[in-house]
Write a protein that holds these residues in place. Structure first.
Motif, PDB file in Angstrom:
ATOM      1  N   LEU A   1       0.808  -1.216   0.000  1.00 56.73           N
ATOM      2  CA  LEU A   1       0.000   0.000   0.000  1.00 56.73           C
ATOM      3  C   LEU A   1       0.841   1.266   0.000  1.00 56.73           C
ATOM      4  CD1 LEU A   1      -3.038  -0.578   2.355  1.00 56.73           C
ATOM      5  CD2 LEU A   1      -3.018  -0.277  -0.102  1.00 56.73           C
TER       6      LEU A   1
ATOM      7  N   ASN B   1      -5.726   0.218   7.160  1.00 59.85           N
ATOM      8  CA  ASN B   1      -5.224  -1.107   6.793  1.00 59.85           C
ATOM      9  C   ASN B   1      -5.480  -1.511   5.353  1.00 59.85           C
ATOM     10  OD1 ASN B   1      -4.251  -1.571   9.382  1.00 59.85           O
ATOM     11  ND2 ASN B   1      -6.283  -2.178  10.087  1.00 59.85           N
ATOM     12  N   SER B   2      -6.280  -0.756   4.650  1.00 55.17           N
ATOM     13  CA  SER B   2      -6.562  -1.096   3.261  1.00 55.17           C
ATOM     14  C   SER B   2      -7.130   0.125   2.553  1.00 55.17           C
ATOM     15  CB  SER B   2      -7.564  -2.253   3.179  1.00 55.17           C
ATOM     16  OG  SER B   2      -8.838  -1.837   3.616  1.00 55.17           O
TER      17      SER B   2
ATOM     18  N   THR C   1      -9.942   1.025  -0.756  1.00 52.74           N
ATOM     19  CA  THR C   1     -10.998   0.496  -1.603  1.00 52.74           C
ATOM     20  C   THR C   1     -11.044   1.332  -2.870  1.00 52.74           C
ATOM     21  OG1 THR C   1     -12.314  -0.157   0.316  1.00 52.74           O
ATOM     22  CG2 THR C   1     -13.480   0.047  -1.777  1.00 52.74           C
TER      23      THR C   1
ATOM     24  N   GLU D   1     -10.841  -4.290  -3.028  1.00 50.52           N
ATOM     25  CA  GLU D   1     -10.240  -4.054  -1.714  1.00 50.52           C
ATOM     26  C   GLU D   1      -8.765  -4.432  -1.804  1.00 50.52           C
ATOM     27  OE1 GLU D   1     -11.722  -2.766   0.938  1.00 50.52           O
ATOM     28  OE2 GLU D   1     -13.786  -2.830   0.219  1.00 50.52           O
ATOM     29  N   ILE D   2      -7.891  -3.491  -1.495  1.00 48.43           N
ATOM     30  CA  ILE D   2      -6.446  -3.731  -1.531  1.00 48.43           C
ATOM     31  C   ILE D   2      -5.946  -3.689  -0.084  1.00 48.43           C
ATOM     32  CG2 ILE D   2      -4.218  -2.980  -2.418  1.00 48.43           C
ATOM     33  CD1 ILE D   2      -5.787  -1.526  -4.654  1.00 48.43           C
ATOM     34  N   PRO D   3      -5.669  -4.859   0.473  1.00 54.82           N
ATOM     35  CA  PRO D   3      -5.238  -4.896   1.879  1.00 54.82           C
ATOM     36  C   PRO D   3      -3.757  -4.576   2.032  1.00 54.82           C
ATOM     37  CG  PRO D   3      -5.365  -7.114   1.019  1.00 54.82           C
ATOM     38  CD  PRO D   3      -5.822  -6.183  -0.088  1.00 54.82           C
ATOM     39  N   GLU D   4      -3.382  -4.169   3.220  1.00 60.05           N
ATOM     40  CA  GLU D   4      -1.970  -3.974   3.574  1.00 60.05           C
ATOM     41  C   GLU D   4      -1.314  -5.355   3.584  1.00 60.05           C
ATOM     42  OE1 GLU D   4       1.358  -2.106   4.216  1.00 60.05           O
ATOM     43  OE2 GLU D   4      -0.427  -0.862   4.401  1.00 60.05           O
TER      44      GLU D   4
ATOM     45  N   PRO E   1      -5.594  -8.660  -3.502  1.00 60.60           N
ATOM     46  CA  PRO E   1      -6.803  -7.835  -3.559  1.00 60.60           C
ATOM     47  C   PRO E   1      -8.030  -8.709  -3.820  1.00 60.60           C
ATOM     48  CG  PRO E   1      -5.092  -6.944  -4.984  1.00 60.60           C
ATOM     49  CD  PRO E   1      -4.629  -8.293  -4.529  1.00 60.60           C
TER      50      PRO E   1
END
Length: 142
Positions: free
Chosen positions: A3, A29-30, A32, A60-63, A68
């Motif tokens: 991220l 933490n993410s 969108t 959704e792109i998480p840490e 994703p």
């Protein structure tokens, strides 16, 4: 972390005014991404464009190293009657139905409406609003 580079690397062309650089802290933490694509018809008199189909996809792109995830929030026909019910008239002099882009004739759109397959524009707007949050970005094309 994944991220950090997405949020703080320089854009490919820094002269583009639409780029905004963010710090990784601003997204928690993410992040969108809400991607929207809309096909429209156009009123000839003033070039007002009304949506007739739309797609809204969430990514959704998480840490970290998690992949994703994507989901489709909407994909279908949109009824623009709340803006101008005249779209349904079929008056070619008044409306450009943009069949080459939408893939649908005026008759196709009326059939979808009459079959109850069109979602009111206000419901699509509500879905977009409900999907938005502090770590969400709406993306599309101009």
């Amino acid at each position: 972390p994944k991220l950090a580079s997405v949020l703080s690397d320089a854009p490919p062309d820094e002269s583009k005014p639409s780029w905004v650089l963010l710090s990784a802290e601003s997204a928690a933490n993410s992040i969108t991404l809400l991607a929207i694509d809309v096909e429209m018809i156009e009123r000839r008199s003033d070039k007002l464009r009304l949506p007739v189909t739309a797609a809204l996809v969430r990514c959704e792109i998480p840490e970290g190293n998690d992949a994703p995830t994507t989901s489709t929030l909407f994909s279908g026909f949109v009824d623009p009657s709340s803006v101008d019910a005249g779209w349904a008239s079929g008056d070619i002099a008044a409306w450009d139905y943009k069949e080459q882009f939408t893939g649908f004739t005026h008759a196709d759109l009326l059939a979808r409406r009459d079959a109850g397959e069109m979602t009111p524009l206000s419901q699509l707007q509500r879905r977009i609003k409900d999907a938005m949050h502090a770590g969400a970005f709406l993306v599309g094309h101009g």
